[in-house]
Motif scaffolding. Structure first.
Motif, mmCIF file in Angstrom:
data_model
loop_
_atom_site.group_PDB
_atom_site.id
_atom_site.type_symbol
_atom_site.label_atom_id
_atom_site.label_comp_id
_atom_site.label_asym_id
_atom_site.label_seq_id
_atom_site.Cartn_x
_atom_site.Cartn_y
_atom_site.Cartn_z
ATOM 1 N N LEU A 78 -24.428 -38.613 28.728
ATOM 2 C CA LEU A 78 -24.296 -37.355 29.216
ATOM 3 C C LEU A 78 -23.085 -37.036 29.944
ATOM 4 O O LEU A 78 -22.684 -38.102 30.723
ATOM 5 C CB LEU A 78 -25.429 -36.857 29.951
ATOM 6 N N THR A 79 -22.361 -35.765 30.111
ATOM 7 C CA THR A 79 -21.288 -35.393 30.658
ATOM 8 C C THR A 79 -21.802 -34.654 31.710
ATOM 9 O O THR A 79 -22.605 -33.809 31.716
ATOM 10 C CB THR A 79 -20.422 -35.040 29.847
ATOM 11 N N VAL A 80 -20.811 -34.338 32.653
ATOM 12 C CA VAL A 80 -21.249 -33.412 33.843
ATOM 13 C C VAL A 80 -20.754 -32.002 33.089
ATOM 14 O O VAL A 80 -21.681 -30.959 33.414
ATOM 15 C CB VAL A 80 -19.943 -33.479 34.975
ATOM 16 N N HIS A 81 -20.073 -31.682 32.054
ATOM 17 C CA HIS A 81 -19.781 -30.554 31.586
ATOM 18 C C HIS A 81 -21.250 -30.038 30.687
ATOM 19 O O HIS A 81 -21.549 -28.871 30.550
ATOM 20 C CB HIS A 81 -18.622 -30.569 30.671
ATOM 21 N N GLU A 82 -21.771 -31.155 30.079
ATOM 22 C CA GLU A 82 -22.968 -30.847 29.385
ATOM 23 C C GLU A 82 -24.086 -30.315 30.286
ATOM 24 O O GLU A 82 -24.933 -29.525 29.961
ATOM 25 C CB GLU A 82 -23.370 -32.139 28.545
ATOM 26 N N VAL A 83 -24.177 -30.918 31.367
ATOM 27 C CA VAL A 83 -25.090 -30.668 32.358
ATOM 28 C C VAL A 83 -24.912 -29.119 33.013
ATOM 29 O O VAL A 83 -25.810 -28.332 33.049
ATOM 30 C CB VAL A 83 -25.132 -31.752 33.656
ATOM 31 N N ALA A 84 -23.590 -28.943 33.208
ATOM 32 C CA ALA A 84 -23.447 -27.765 33.490
ATOM 33 C C ALA A 84 -23.628 -26.335 32.709
ATOM 34 O O ALA A 84 -24.040 -25.389 32.906
ATOM 35 C CB ALA A 84 -21.758 -27.659 34.089
ATOM 36 N N ALA A 85 -23.326 -26.820 31.363
ATOM 37 C CA ALA A 85 -23.531 -25.819 30.479
ATOM 38 C C ALA A 85 -25.014 -25.607 30.114
ATOM 39 O O ALA A 85 -25.684 -24.409 30.119
ATOM 40 C CB ALA A 85 -23.206 -26.413 28.878
ATOM 41 N N GLN A 86 -25.943 -26.595 30.364
ATOM 42 C CA GLN A 86 -27.297 -26.364 30.368
ATOM 43 C C GLN A 86 -27.971 -25.503 31.505
ATOM 44 O O GLN A 86 -28.771 -24.838 31.428
ATOM 45 C CB GLN A 86 -28.011 -27.877 30.359
ATOM 46 N N LEU A 87 -27.396 -25.829 32.795
ATOM 47 C CA LEU A 87 -27.541 -24.967 33.788
ATOM 48 C C LEU A 87 -27.274 -23.630 33.862
ATOM 49 O O LEU A 87 -27.756 -22.862 34.000
ATOM 50 C CB LEU A 87 -26.978 -25.679 35.013
ATOM 51 N N ARG A 88 -26.057 -23.184 33.306
ATOM 52 C CA ARG A 88 -25.626 -21.941 32.902
ATOM 53 C C ARG A 88 -26.444 -21.253 31.998
ATOM 54 O O ARG A 88 -26.941 -20.233 32.231
ATOM 55 C CB ARG A 88 -24.167 -21.967 32.463
ATOM 56 N N ARG A 89 -26.897 -22.140 30.708
ATOM 57 C CA ARG A 89 -27.920 -21.544 29.857
ATOM 58 C C ARG A 89 -29.331 -21.018 30.818
ATOM 59 O O ARG A 89 -29.835 -20.098 30.171
ATOM 60 C CB ARG A 89 -27.957 -22.242 28.767
ATOM 61 N N ALA A 90 -29.548 -21.455 31.449
ATOM 62 C CA ALA A 90 -30.969 -21.475 32.310
ATOM 63 C C ALA A 90 -30.768 -20.467 33.201
ATOM 64 O O ALA A 90 -31.870 -20.071 33.768
ATOM 65 C CB ALA A 90 -31.261 -22.911 32.934
ATOM 66 N N GLY A 91 -29.611 -19.998 33.708
ATOM 67 C CA GLY A 91 -29.562 -18.749 34.660
ATOM 68 C C GLY A 91 -28.908 -19.385 35.801
ATOM 69 O O GLY A 91 -28.542 -18.391 36.858
ATOM 70 N N TYR A 92 -28.324 -20.460 35.947
ATOM 71 C CA TYR A 92 -27.759 -21.041 37.300
ATOM 72 C C TYR A 92 -26.370 -20.550 37.272
ATOM 73 O O TYR A 92 -25.562 -20.238 36.245
ATOM 74 C CB TYR A 92 -27.935 -22.639 37.316
#
Length: 870
Positions: free
Chosen positions: A83-97
């Motif tokens: 996993l990459t940091v950017h993938e985690v960030a993208a997941q959080l953005r999709r969730a509304g963070y």
């Protein structure tokens, strides 16, 4: 000091005209004018008050009704995950963070070699945050955000929003957004193409209206609207879309009312949440929030300039400008919006040119992949008795489900691929070449007979927790909303493992009816049940003679399976099936072949007894229902019940592994799925495949809605879909750690000779491994059988030595008669001939040269690919 007053000219003129007003004609004319003016004022006042009341009534409550939101299963991040940091960030953005800021769901920020996550007050999780450290594309360490020394093995990210329930009566989807959530570039794009003077006018742009009217007069058509955003709101909320002068006047009047009542940001917010943006499946897309998710798979806050311009351009004619159907039109309109933004000064020419050069990057158009409509409908049905839809929407409930977005997308893609293959096979079966006409005028024509389209259902679940991770209920939700995952269908041969499980389960009492190596005679048989007669037939009318139970299951032999059920007791088979969750079964011979109905979702639950150590886990779709603030209203958990002994469950899994490795589902391996797995094909009027790995279970059904015969096997229809889904599933972090099935204590692995089905020795090198309940495994070796077959010449011609007897229907010893093969194939469907009279001395001598009629071609019971697929 003298003050000079200048008398206005119109007063002087009036005084001069006063004399003329004494003229009776002038008085009448003036009275008529005043009357018309008064009437006009009266009409205006009437309609003004009328529409004022309409506006007040419509706007008295919330402008948009609250909507319950449905969330997916939280993604679990583990140490060691790729996993990459950017993938985690993208997941959080999709969730509304949000990155920084103060989102009520939560925030995150990038730190050195990692990302720090802080859940908000309405997060699904507690307030505990975490720091995820990443190195070389893998999660190196996870620590608590409060105590950096406190290491965590895993951390759950915020669940993604799947969809909102909103406005199901009109089948519309909407994601409400506030004005502050709409990016400026989206506002600028809309104003540039729809209403450049929105923040200056008072609701009506009279200059633009006159310009549009002149264009319409010249063209003779009503094409130019000239409506401002406020007038569009008035039309959308209060009026019909019919283009008439009366409606346009009403539109203007209501627009003035709205401008007096609301601020410009409020009006733009209303517009952004109400504008029609096209169709997705059987639902309409309302507003930019839903459109952003539908077309780009992202939150509106994350839109780029070309994406915002595309959405703004679609407002004019969403279906005509659909980027999925007409990408050239959509791109041309997007570029026009970008040029308009340059004209208004919102962006520079350089920015516009760069955005124009950007290709359309759209989310996959598969509705089942993103919205999971069948899953959502089932969730609503499950919650309806306790939580009516109106109540859930009014209170803005948050519904947390078991859906895995990655698996849902994989399931939808696999079904989409499988449907194309099935359609081609069905069309081939329906294609007929026939002679038309007579004599010299005769000719051959190829026609395709009409018929229904094949439907599909796929259910994937965690066999240990019961979480339903993906669900597709049909080939196209827009075409049919009937959820085939919960439709009753005959189970066919996917039911057979319950027959063999009930038989092997008798070994727990010390008197086993069956073991994996028991010999079953697969021959045409008539079964009597009460005053009824049951005569099953094998697929393609092929019979195999004496075979091992493992071979009978892996090659789905009907007659052999009914014999096993008869020996076990139909009532015992029915009892096991009912306890596992297949409730409709009855204790008759037909039970062995899956003649009774079950839902694919229920079959998934039933198969957990094999995949979960004998424990049945009920399918679970909803984890928690919470209010708008995140407070728990009700949590849910799967029911668990020990149905089968863990040893029997493992033995059945071992037997079903041969279905994939050398049986009817060998095509799954040919398609590239190599992970350890077990399963069973099924064919009735429909096609089935039920299979599982150590951490994922999947059921696929294919059939016609009118119950007509598919005329294709489960191996040819359902198994390819299963294989495509599972190949993708094992690439995801949560499911790629597929382990061999764990063998419990009390089970022994035994190496058997394929020819004799007895214990293998170095003299019988062609062997295979089978699992047995300890104490029920074979004890004789293959040497004894070989020695029997190699009797001396004189022993045979003199008739010395033991005489073989005809094989029983089921032999519990697991030993085949000498010369018989567990994979022996009989091409005749006729009953076996009656025993011949004993031969005399010379007859025996002649028999040596003529042979005794036994089949000497030993076929491999575990790898014979010439057997019928089922």
């Amino acid at each position: 000091m003298a003050i000079k007053l200048k008398i206005p000219r119109f007063i002087v003129a009036a005084r001069g005209a006063s004399g003329r007003l004494s003229n009776p004609v002038a008085k009448v004319a003036l009275a008529a004018v005043l009357l018309v003016v008064c009437a006009a004022i009266g009409v205006f006042a009437y309609y003004y008050i009328k529409y004022q009341r309409i506006v007040e009534r419509r706007m008295r409550g919330p402008i948009f009704a609250n909507a319950a939101k449905i969330y997916a299963l939280p993604q679990l991040v583990r140490t060691g995950d790729k996993l990459t940091v950017h993938e985690v960030a993208a997941q959080l953005r999709r969730a509304g963070y949000t990155e920084g800021g103060d989102s009520p769901l939560g925030t995150f920020k990038l730190v050195k070699s990692g990302i720090e996550i802080r859940p908000g007050p309405v997060s699904y999780h507690s307030a505990e945050g975490a720091v995820i450290r990443v190195s070389d594309g893998r999660v190196e360490k996870i620590v608590s955000a409060e105590d950096k020394k406190d290491e965590l093995k895993a951390y759950e990210l915020e669940p993604q929003l799947v969809t909102a329930l909103s406005d199901s009566e009109q089948r519309a989807k909407r994601r409400l957004v506030g004005f502050n959530e709409i990016p400026k570039l989206m506002v600028d794009a809309v104003l540039a193409i729809e209403d450049r003077r929105f923040f200056q006018h008072a609701g009506v742009n009279y200059y633009r209206l006159m310009e549009a009217a002149l264009v319409d007069l010249r063209s003779g058509r009503h094409e130019q609207g000239g409506s401002t955003l406020t007038m569009q709101i008035a039309r959308g909320f209060f009026l019909s879309p019919q283009k008439t002068i009366k409606r346009k006047l009403a539109e203007m009047l209501i627009a003035v009312e709205l401008e007096q009542r609301f601020s410009k940001p409020q009006l733009f917010e209303m517009y952004a949440n109400s504008v029609y943006m096209g169709q997705r499946g059987s639902f309409t897309i309302q507003g930019f929030g839903e459109a952003s998710q539908a077309y780009f798979g992202k939150d509106i806050k994350n839109l780029t300039l070309p994406e915002a311009a595309l959405l703004a351009g679609m407002i004019q004619r969403p279906n005509y400008l659909s980027p999925y159907k007409y990408p050239e039109r959509a791109q041309e309109r997007r570029n026009l919006v970008l040029d308009s933004m340059v004209e208004t000064g919102a962006i520079t020419r350089e920015q516009a040119d760069k955005a124009k050069a950007t290709a359309l990057k759209l989310a996959p158009p598969n509705v089942e992949a993103s919205d999971a409509p069948y899953f959502v409908d089932l969730v609503k049905d499950i919650l309806a008795p306790k939580f009516p839809e109106r109540e859930m929407n009014e209170h803005g409930y948050r519904i947390y489900t078991t859906l895995d977005p990655n698996l849902q997308e994989a399931a939808a893609v696999a079904v989409q691929m499988g449907v194309k293959l099935i359609d081609a096979k069905v069309e081939k079966l329906r294609t007929k070449r026939q002679k038309v006409g007579t004599g010299k005028a005769a000719k051959w024509e190829t026609t395709v007979q009409p018929g229904p389209m094949a439907q599909v259902a796929l259910v994937a679940m965690d066999p240990h927790s019961g979480n339903v991770l993906a669900l597709v209920g049909g080939r196209n939700y827009g075409f049919s909303q009937l959820d085939h995952a919960v439709a009753q269908r005959p189970t066919g041969s996917v039911f057979k493992p319950f027959v063999y499980a009930a038989a092997i389960n008798t070994g727990l009492d010390g008197t086993p009816v069956l073991t994996p190596a028991s010999v079953v005679d697969d021959a045409p048989t008539t079964f009597a049940y009460g005053d009824q007669i049951y005569e099953p037939r094998n697929y393609k009318e092929e019979y195999h003679g004496p075979v091992s139970a493992t071979y009978a299951l892996s090659h789905s032999l009907n007659n052999a399976t009914v014999k096993v059920a008869e020996m076990t007791g139909y009532d015992k088979v029915a009892a096991l099936a009912r306890t596992a969750g297949i409730k409709s079964v009855q204790a008759t011979p037909a039970i062995a072949l899956g003649a009774y109905d079950a839902k694919p979702l229920d079959v998934a639950g039933a198969y957990t007894i094999f995949a979960n150590g004998g424990v049945r886990v009920s399918p679970l779709l909803v984890i928690s229902v919470r209010d708008a603030k995140g407070e728990v209203i009700q949590d849910f958990a799967a029911d668990k019940q020990q149905v089968l002994d863990p040893r029997i469950a493992y033995i059945m899994t071992s037997m079903m592994e041969t279905v994939l490795n050398s049986g009817t589902a060998a095509g799954v391996r040919a398609r590239g799925f190599t992970a350890p797995a077990a399963g069973k094909t099924g064919t009735s009027h429909d096609g089935w495949f039920a299979g599982y790995t150590s951490n994922l279970l999947c059921i696929v059904w294919v059939g016609f809605d009118d119950y007509s015969d598919l005329r294709l096997s489960g191996a040819d229809t359902a198994a390819p879909i299963w294989a495509e889904f599972m190949k993708k599933a094992v690439t995801f972090p949560e499911y790629r750690d597929v382990k061999p099935f764990t063998q419990p204590a009390g089970v022994v692995d035994v190496k058997l000779d394929k020819v004799t089905n007895r214990l293998a020795t170095p003299t019988c090198p062609d062997d295979y491994i089978a699992a047995f309940l300890a104490g029920t495994e074979p004890t004789d070796t293959c040497d004894h059988a070989v020695a029997t077959q190699q009797q001396g010449f004189f022993s045979r011609i003199l008739g010395l030595g033991p005489k073989p007897s005809p094989p029983p229907a089921v032999s519990n010893t697991g030993q085949l008669p000498p010369g018989q093969n567990p994979g022996q194939q009989h091409t005749s469907a006729q009953p076996q001939p009656a025993p011949k009279k004993k031969k005399g001395f010379f007859g025996k001598i002649v028999g040596v040269f003529k042979g005794d009629g036994s089949n000497k071609n030993a076929a491999d019971p575990e790898s014979d690919q010439n057997q019928p697929r089922r």
